[in-house]
Design an enzyme around this catalytic site. Sequence first.
Site, PDB file in Angstrom:
ATOM      1  N   SER A 302      23.193 -17.238  29.393  1.00 37.68           N
ATOM      2  CA  SER A 302      22.683 -18.216  30.364  1.00 37.68           C
ATOM      3  C   SER A 302      21.279 -18.599  29.948  1.00 37.68           C
ATOM      4  O   SER A 302      20.574 -17.816  29.316  1.00 37.68           O
ATOM      5  CB  SER A 302      22.612 -17.604  31.761  1.00 37.68           C
ATOM      6  OG  SER A 302      21.490 -16.730  31.877  1.00 37.68           O
ATOM      7  N   ASP A 303      20.858 -19.796  30.301  1.00 38.14           N
ATOM      8  CA  ASP A 303      19.432 -20.075  30.185  1.00 38.14           C
ATOM      9  C   ASP A 303      18.718 -19.135  31.169  1.00 38.14           C
ATOM     10  O   ASP A 303      19.343 -18.560  32.062  1.00 38.14           O
ATOM     11  CB  ASP A 303      19.152 -21.554  30.491  1.00 38.14           C
ATOM     12  CG  ASP A 303      17.877 -22.028  29.785  1.00 38.14           C
ATOM     13  OD1 ASP A 303      17.008 -21.179  29.464  1.00 38.14           O
ATOM     14  OD2 ASP A 303      17.736 -23.238  29.561  1.00 38.14           O
ATOM     15  N   CYS A 304      17.394 -18.963  30.987  1.00 38.24           N
ATOM     16  CA  CYS A 304      16.740 -17.873  31.703  1.00 38.24           C
ATOM     17  C   CYS A 304      16.672 -18.129  33.212  1.00 38.24           C
ATOM     18  O   CYS A 304      16.149 -19.151  33.641  1.00 38.24           O
ATOM     19  CB  CYS A 304      15.383 -17.596  31.077  1.00 38.24           C
ATOM     20  SG  CYS A 304      15.636 -17.026  29.382  1.00 38.24           S
ATOM     21  N   ALA A 306      19.170 -18.877  34.997  1.00 37.06           N
ATOM     22  CA  ALA A 306      20.107 -19.942  35.399  1.00 37.06           C
ATOM     23  C   ALA A 306      21.118 -19.455  36.432  1.00 37.06           C
ATOM     24  O   ALA A 306      21.652 -20.258  37.193  1.00 37.06           O
ATOM     25  CB  ALA A 306      20.841 -20.501  34.183  1.00 37.06           C
TER      26      ALA A 306
END
Length: 777
Positions: A302-304, A306
Amino acid sequence: MRTHSRIGLAFVIKCFATTMITIIVSAESPQPPFSCDSSSPTPPYPFCNVSLPIPNRAHDVVSRLTLDEKVLQLVNGAPGIPRLGISAYEWWSEALHGISRHGKGVRFNGTITASTQFPQVILTAASFDSHLWYRIGQAIGREARAMYNVGQAKGLTFWAPNINVLRDPRWGRAQETPGEDPLVVGDYSVSYVRGIQGDSFEGGKIDPNSDHLQASACCKHFVANDLDNWKTANRYNFDANITQQDLADTYLPPFKQCVQQGQASGIMCAYNRVNGVPNCADYNLLTKTARQDWSFKGYIASDCDAVAIMHDVQGYSKLPEDAVASVIKAGMDVNCGSYLKKYTKSAIEMKKLTEAEIDRALENLFAIRMRLGLFNGNPKTGIYGNFGPDDVCSEEHQNLALDTARSGIVLLKNSDMLLPLSKSKTNSIAVIGPNANSTQTLLGNYEGVACKNITILQALEKYVKNTHYHPGCVDFVNCTSVAIDEAVGIAKMADYVIMVMGLDQTQEREKLDRLDLVLPGKQSALVSAVARSAKNPVLLVLLCGGPVDVSFAKDDPKIGSILWAGYPGESGATALTEIIFGDHNPGGRLPVTWYPREFAKVAMTDMRMRPDPSSRYPGRTYRFYNGKPVFEFGYGLSYSNHAYKFVSSTQNKISLGPNQELSSYYMSVSEIREDLCEKAEFKVVVDVENDGEASNHTVLLFVRWDDHGEDQNGHFIKQLVGFRRVSLGRKGRGEVEFVVKPCEHFSRVREDGLVVVEEGSRSLVVGDQEFTIDVVL
Ligand SMILES: *[C@@H]1O[C@H](CO)[C@@H](O)[C@H](O)[C@H]1NC(C)=O
Ligand SMILES: *[C@@H]1O[C@H](CO)[C@@H](O)[C@H](O)[C@H]1NC(C)=O
Ligand SMILES: *[C@@H]1O[C@H](CO)[C@@H](O)[C@H](O)[C@H]1NC(C)=O
Ligand SMILES: *[C@@H]1O[C@H](CO)[C@@H](O)[C@H](O)[C@H]1NC(C)=O
Ligand SMILES: *[C@@H]1O[C@H](CO)[C@@H](O)[C@H](O)[C@H]1NC(C)=O
Ligand SMILES: *[C@@H]1O[C@H](CO)[C@@H](O)[C@H](O)[C@H]1NC(C)=O
Ligand SMILES: *[C@@H]1O[C@H](CO)[C@@H](O)[C@H](O)[C@H]1NC(C)=O
């Protein structure tokens, strides 16, 4: 083996007869983290057995973990599991254009204190040279291994490249991307990924089930993450409304290439929603499209934070456990952040998720660590084990950074051949502008610590002793006030004036989109005032990632030349001055449309690529934009003129038949037999003639639709078919060859997302040359 690797050991040296000298080198022990240490007293677990297939080993290790142990492995900072001899692992490292100091995995405070800082990606893209992109990836992968081997990297998974198509010029992360064309972006991703992962340029050398990954790349951000914060919209709360047509021919293709041709071992799902669904919770995107349709083999991060924002910001998930369950079920494997650490166990207890579902994620994760060779015992004995400090900032890598900047810098204007300046006749120069005396600005974002620092001012001083400098803008790049008198004062006295203007990270960066497209503050007023008073027409150098509207300078006869240098990296200043003084002939071309300032009226949140004349929506990128750009995609001058000729334009008619069932003048590409597609492929050879100094020149081949058929607005204006760089000697000539694949290059995506080929004529275009081909079915 190098002595570095022995630090921490005690060497005992026996001298002649009696004395014994013990030398203890007492530095911090540089040990890379790895599992399956054969010298440790753990039993020989099957997951350590390199003769077994990696999926089996990954399954074995996961089967030995308790639920509590499993949950801790689902976040970027994965702890060690000492009872099984498993080391800690950090998933988050960055390497956008060199090993970066951002992310959590890498540190620069050891034996290795710097890494090669290549130009920011948008400038590298301007070289249109896929082999160069590959070599950069290779160099970064080698430096990554070296830092790992000396214990300065806690992981080998790098969250690069950023391959979101550059949809809007205001995007703060424009600099990180290879530009606006899906094919260029996709080709860049393939070269970078193959390079960093240790594959060959042509690909296919690295088996996705072998343990030969040099470092792991990650195609991000999947998908349509190209807005950071514009007015009230930001990447966390944004719900991108995207048509099937735009998804199919703009947003998805680079990711498909990155996964299929590049064989990337990672994908990052983005913060934003697409048509209501957060990317990391989108089963259709992560599992159906990436894993099933594209055969993706790797892990999805995941993006941070997210996952947290699905609950905290987007209101998509009622409970934190709902967010956790939906991302795991969608196919995500690891969470940058801590949400999965906190809520996975309760999600299982609440029966929102099964342990088997997290096992799937864990097996994907351990498989990557195994593919990196980190479960084979000490990696120093492995195939990348001999890379060390000498491989970082090596002469070869530093030359590559220099060569990339030379190849990328774009000459935008050169009236009356102001450039190159004569080395012998230029006795004095004035250097003016806030970007002339900075090393940091040259790097762009996601930077590391550079092997060397040289400012544009310092590089110019090497050519001209009598150099006078003034920043011009009193404070910073935002240029809220200017020192016009001082700047004009030094300009009047000099033979030539070089103005180094543009943007920096205070104007465009992650979390900061621009609101307009002009130079900040009083920069343009300063440039015009200086130009008016200088003896000769001045040179304007622009450092920026996203484009700026510099029409004022394009139209001003007192501004003789304009050079765009992106953020050119650690050796960018040297490359720039070589171009200014004619030691290098520029050949870079813009990878993005430079729009007029009026474009800033368009809502940045409008994801449509195609124009809508009824609401005066102009469309986006050279493929669709119906306004007049300041500089168009692919634009770039040279000190030579290059003339083109189609050599073998033998093909005037393409037939994709026989097609018995044809009821209209188009058919779906999936219905055309593969052998007919292949049979219809043909070569186009372009002859290039250079009338001046030696050059490296890129030929861009486009296809243009002459016949717009049923659906006027749905069509491209033109579309890149391919690009090839050719080296030409002084007054030399050369040939480049393209393979045109009608099923791919002459097809288009309909509104419903279906790829079709239509009957009608197309033109192949290179420079001012074109020829027409009729497509019949
Ligand atoms: C590793 O696996 C191979 C293949 O199954 C097997 O023959 C071998 O005995 C195993 N080695 C150990 C140490 O268990
Ligand atoms: C190096 O920096 C890291 C953080 O980046 C820090 O945790 C570590 O203690 C530092 N090591 C030394 C030897 O200074
Ligand atoms: C999305 O865009 C389409 C037109 O492209 C429009 O009809 C629709 O209302 C939009 N949906 C939302 C939720 O804005
Ligand atoms: C350039 O910047 C450096 C460091 O910020 C400063 O020490 C130096 O004086 C500046 N050079 C000039 C000519 O102003
Ligand atoms: C370059 O500058 C950075 C700070 O911007 C510094 O940390 C680094 O040590 C410098 N590198 C060299 C080789 O001087
Ligand atoms: C100009 O930039 C500087 C440095 O980033 C900042 O401190 C200052 O507040 C800015 N001024 C304005 C008016 O934005
Ligand atoms: C062309 O590119 C190659 C490789 O990047 C470089 O070695 C060569 O010097 C370049 N030639 C010219 C004329 O720029």
